[in-house]
Write an enzyme that holds these catalytic residues in place. Structure first.
Site, short mmCIF file in Angstrom:
data_model
loop_
_atom_site.label_atom_id
_atom_site.label_comp_id
_atom_site.label_asym_id
_atom_site.label_seq_id
_atom_site.Cartn_x
_atom_site.Cartn_y
_atom_site.Cartn_z
N THR A 60 5.74 33.03 47.44
CA THR A 60 5.44 31.71 47.91
C THR A 60 4.64 31.61 48.82
O THR A 60 4.01 30.68 48.91
CB THR A 60 6.70 31.42 48.96
OG1 THR A 60 8.18 31.89 48.05
CG2 THR A 60 6.65 30.25 48.84
N ARG A 77 2.22 40.65 49.76
CA ARG A 77 2.73 40.37 50.50
C ARG A 77 3.51 41.74 50.08
O ARG A 77 4.48 41.75 49.67
CB ARG A 77 3.88 39.51 51.49
CG ARG A 77 3.33 38.08 51.88
CD ARG A 77 5.32 37.83 52.56
NE ARG A 77 3.80 36.57 53.29
CZ ARG A 77 4.52 35.36 53.96
NH1 ARG A 77 5.59 35.54 54.07
NH2 ARG A 77 3.84 34.20 54.14
N LYS A 109 -3.59 36.47 51.60
CA LYS A 109 -3.62 35.02 50.75
C LYS A 109 -4.44 34.02 50.75
O LYS A 109 -5.04 34.21 51.85
CB LYS A 109 -2.65 33.93 52.49
CG LYS A 109 -2.27 33.11 51.26
CD LYS A 109 -0.82 31.84 52.19
CE LYS A 109 -2.05 31.59 53.99
NZ LYS A 109 -1.15 30.25 53.81
N ASP A 123 2.19 28.86 61.89
CA ASP A 123 2.06 27.82 61.11
C ASP A 123 3.85 27.42 61.36
O ASP A 123 3.92 25.81 60.86
CB ASP A 123 1.79 28.04 59.62
CG ASP A 123 2.71 29.42 58.66
OD1 ASP A 123 3.32 30.45 59.24
OD2 ASP A 123 2.43 29.36 57.68
N ARG A 124 5.02 28.23 61.97
CA ARG A 124 6.24 27.83 62.11
C ARG A 124 6.18 27.44 63.40
O ARG A 124 5.59 27.73 64.62
CB ARG A 124 6.75 28.47 61.53
CG ARG A 124 6.77 29.49 60.12
CD ARG A 124 8.30 30.20 59.84
NE ARG A 124 7.75 31.07 58.52
CZ ARG A 124 9.28 31.10 58.22
NH1 ARG A 124 10.33 31.45 58.48
NH2 ARG A 124 8.86 31.06 56.50
N THR A 156 9.51 24.74 46.70
CA THR A 156 9.28 25.52 48.22
C THR A 156 7.81 26.13 48.50
O THR A 156 7.21 26.36 47.61
CB THR A 156 10.34 26.71 48.62
OG1 THR A 156 11.23 25.75 49.05
CG2 THR A 156 9.96 27.29 49.30
N GLU A 185 8.84 21.51 55.83
CA GLU A 185 10.40 22.25 55.44
C GLU A 185 11.58 23.10 55.99
O GLU A 185 10.70 22.97 57.42
CB GLU A 185 9.95 23.55 54.38
CG GLU A 185 8.35 23.92 53.76
CD GLU A 185 8.01 25.25 53.07
OE1 GLU A 185 8.44 24.89 51.51
OE2 GLU A 185 7.16 25.72 53.72
N GLU A 186 12.22 23.13 55.54
CA GLU A 186 13.56 23.37 56.25
C GLU A 186 13.25 24.97 57.68
O GLU A 186 14.18 24.92 58.09
CB GLU A 186 15.11 23.55 55.59
CG GLU A 186 14.95 24.27 54.55
CD GLU A 186 14.74 26.42 54.68
OE1 GLU A 186 14.82 26.60 55.98
OE2 GLU A 186 13.60 26.90 53.88
N SER A 187 12.18 25.83 56.60
CA SER A 187 11.56 26.81 57.18
C SER A 187 10.69 26.93 58.46
O SER A 187 10.64 27.24 58.74
CB SER A 187 11.66 28.07 56.00
OG SER A 187 10.35 27.24 55.68
N ARG A 220 18.95 32.38 49.14
CA ARG A 220 19.12 31.16 49.86
C ARG A 220 20.12 30.44 49.57
O ARG A 220 19.79 30.16 48.33
CB ARG A 220 17.68 30.85 50.24
CG ARG A 220 16.25 32.09 50.33
CD ARG A 220 15.61 31.24 51.39
NE ARG A 220 14.48 31.91 51.61
CZ ARG A 220 14.42 33.04 52.50
NH1 ARG A 220 15.45 33.68 53.37
NH2 ARG A 220 13.01 33.77 52.97
#
Ligand code: VG1
Ligand code: CO
Length: 545
Positions: free
Chosen positions: A18, A22, A126, A283-284, A346, A365-367, A498
């Site tokens: 995503t 990783r 990334k 970023d969140r 996503t 996003e919901e995350s 999820r």
């Protein structure tokens, strides 16, 4: 410059997920592992000759070593100039800002975001493209294809390691390296978006107390500079503000479970007015009011509804977008504003084209991810500033703002249930079985809820016409209830299922009820349709947020 060509053979597990590649630190530490992936970027993206590449990471364990490898390989592959955050640091949104500001052709971000760090934790790489955003799927798939056939990598040797802690312009193995302050460009950008004067009045009024929890991750230096220095919040406003290579042993994921220090401060009789946290790479965001949690989906909807209060968005929004499992709350705001609302797969990479084309201004996003057209990544500190700007204008509590929003638009009760560390075959089998059931599901009813639509989400990018398939199983019920199932693409062990649940509640007298309680029936339907207990042996999710 002394360029060495080193023979190698492919690792077959270098497909970016995503958000980048990783793996466990130990996997990245294997000889040739990082080198292979970097060379695959250089070879598949093509001509870096004389161009500028930005480099930085979230400071986790192995960040500093990886930077040395990148510098040597960038030089050997003909990169003209590297812009490097001092200490090898750049938050993900700051990377996006730097690429755009200095016209870099791309950037390499070293981060596994919210995954734990340290010698036994995770590491990640990334690639971001010239618009400052994550590489679109076409690019990540090309990198993967290259990694499957790689036979050699190029690296410059013959010089001692580069000193990454000194600001200034240098030449290293024949390549220009400019070491920049990781915070300055980003902070300057923030000052052009928000009403710093008004926010600073609020923070120094003596009537408003806040905490920002950097979770020992990258946002510490950004938050100290912006909230305490530029906006005048008292020292101590930023907690856990020193980045540590293992995030202090914690899990740098800003949610109610992992940001427990902050949650404790924001609850109880002495709770503060405003609390926020960000993740490993910045970023969140999580937003809290006094004894009050703002769900990320609601946060996106509230920001969209109040955007005109912020100077940069004063002219209104061109459109909004949300990832498919994000709640439909923002859709209702878009409908009221008469602007388009896009539903994407996503991952932030799917917002890039919509932002570049000017079709949307805000997305999320919901995350715990929200962002806008100011950069091409989601942006934690930006979201916090947005909330502060709107609180400074409205002079109401966080709770009052959100509840007023529900009264106007209705509330989308929302929860995500994660089943972590499942056997990969079991998880894939569950999704395959759901896909097989789709044709028969439509029109059937579960506990009085009728299925009105269901599909395996496929996204047609309206800008470049590309198609992304199998992005999640969507089941929609009458009355705006939804279940979405998908597998995580960021984990490093086993598979994570999820399950996203939501239900719309227009009646104000029922909007203050308990979320998990209100979604209990839907959760059991999700278990039944997905055969979750039978297939996984799990009676309950590992994490419910
Ligand atoms: C998760 C989230 C997704 C987010 C991604 C990267 O992906 O669900 O919304 O874009 O992490 O966020 P997945 O595939 O595990 O569900 V971050 O903060 O790790 O850059
Ligand atoms: Co992140």
């Amino acid at each position: 410059m002394n360029v060495k060509t080193v023979a190698t053979t492919p690792f077959n597990d270098q497909r970016p997920g995503t958000s980048g590649l990783r793996k466990k630190v130990a996997e990245f530490q294997q000889p040739r592992y990082l080198e292979n992936f970097l060379q695959s970027i250089f070879d598949s993206v093509g001509d870096f000759g004389g161009k500028t590449l930005a480099v930085g990471g979230d400071g986790r364990f192995h960040n500093r070593e990886a930077v040395q490898t990148i510098l040597r390989m960038a030089a050997a592959n003909g990169v003209g100039r590297v812009l490097l955050g001092r200490g090898g640091l750049l938050s993900t949104p700051a990377m996006s800002c730097v690429i755009r500001k200095y016209g870099a052709c791309g950037g390499i971000v070293l981060s596994a975001s919210h995954n734990p760090g340290g010698p036994n934790g995770d590491f990640g790489v990334k690639y971001n493209v010239a618009n400052g955003g994550p590489a679109p799927e076409g690019v990540t798939e090309a990198i993967y294809a290259e990694s499957r056939k790689i036979i050699r990598y190029l690296i410059a040797d013959g010089e001692a390691d580069f000193d990454i802690d000194r600001i200034g312009s240098f030449v290293f193995t024949g390549m220009k390296v400019e070491v920049i302050d990781p915070v300055a460009d980003y902070a300057a950008l923030m000052e052009t978006l928000f009403d710093f004067g008004r926010i600073s009045q609020l923070l120094s009024s003596g009537r408003f107390a806040m905490r920002f929890d950097a979770m020992h991750a990258i946002t510490g230096p950004y938050a100290h500079d912006i909230f305490e220095k530029r906006l005048g919040a008292p020292a101590g406003t930023v907690m856990n503000g020193t980045p540590l290579t293992d995030f202090g042993g914690g899990h740098p994921d800003p949610n109610l479970v992992h940001a427990h220090d902050l949650v404790a401060i924001m609850n109880g009789p002495g709770a503060l007015d405003f609390g926020a946290a960000s993740d490993g790479d910045g970023d969140r965001n999580m937003i809290l009011g006094r004894n009050f949690f703002v769900s990320p989906s609601d946060s996106l909807a509230v920001l969209a509804a109040n955007a005109r209060l912020v100077p940069f968005y004063a002219a209104g929004l061109a459109g909004v977008a949300r990832s498919l499992p994000t709640s439909l709350a923002v859709d209702r705001v878009a409908a009221a504003l008469k602007i388009p609302c896009y539903e994407t797969p996503t991952g932030w990479k799917y917002f890039g084209n919509l932002l570049d084309a000017g079709r949307i201004t805000l997305c999320g996003e919901e995350s715990f991810g929200t962002g806008s057209n100011h950069v091409r990544e989601k942006d934690g500190v930006w979201a916090v500033l947005f909330w502060l700007n709107l609180l400074a204008c409205r002079r109401e509590s966080v709770e009052a703002v959100v509840k007023a929003h529900w009264r106007s638009y209705g509330r989308n009760f929302y929860a995500r249930h994660d089943y972590e560390d499942l056997d990969t075959e079991v998880a894939n089998g569950l999704i395959d079985a759901l896909r097989g059931k789709l044709p028969a599901l439509k029109g059937s009813a579960f506990g009085g809820l009728e299925v009105v639509h269901c599909d395996d989400f496929s996204y047609l990018d309206p800008v470049d016409g590309s198609v992304a398939e199998h992005q999640g199983i969507r089941i929609g019920f009458a009355g705006d209830a939804r279940i979405v199932y998908r597998l995580s693409g960021t984990g490093t062990t086993g598979a994570t299922l999820r399950v996203y649940l939501e239900r719309y509640e227009p009646d104000p007298s029922r909007q203050d009820r308990d979320v998990q309680e209100e979604l209990r029936d839907l959760a059991s339907i999700a278990g039944q349709i997905g055969e979750i207990a039978q297939r996984t042996g799990r009676q309950s999710p590992s994490v419910a947020t």
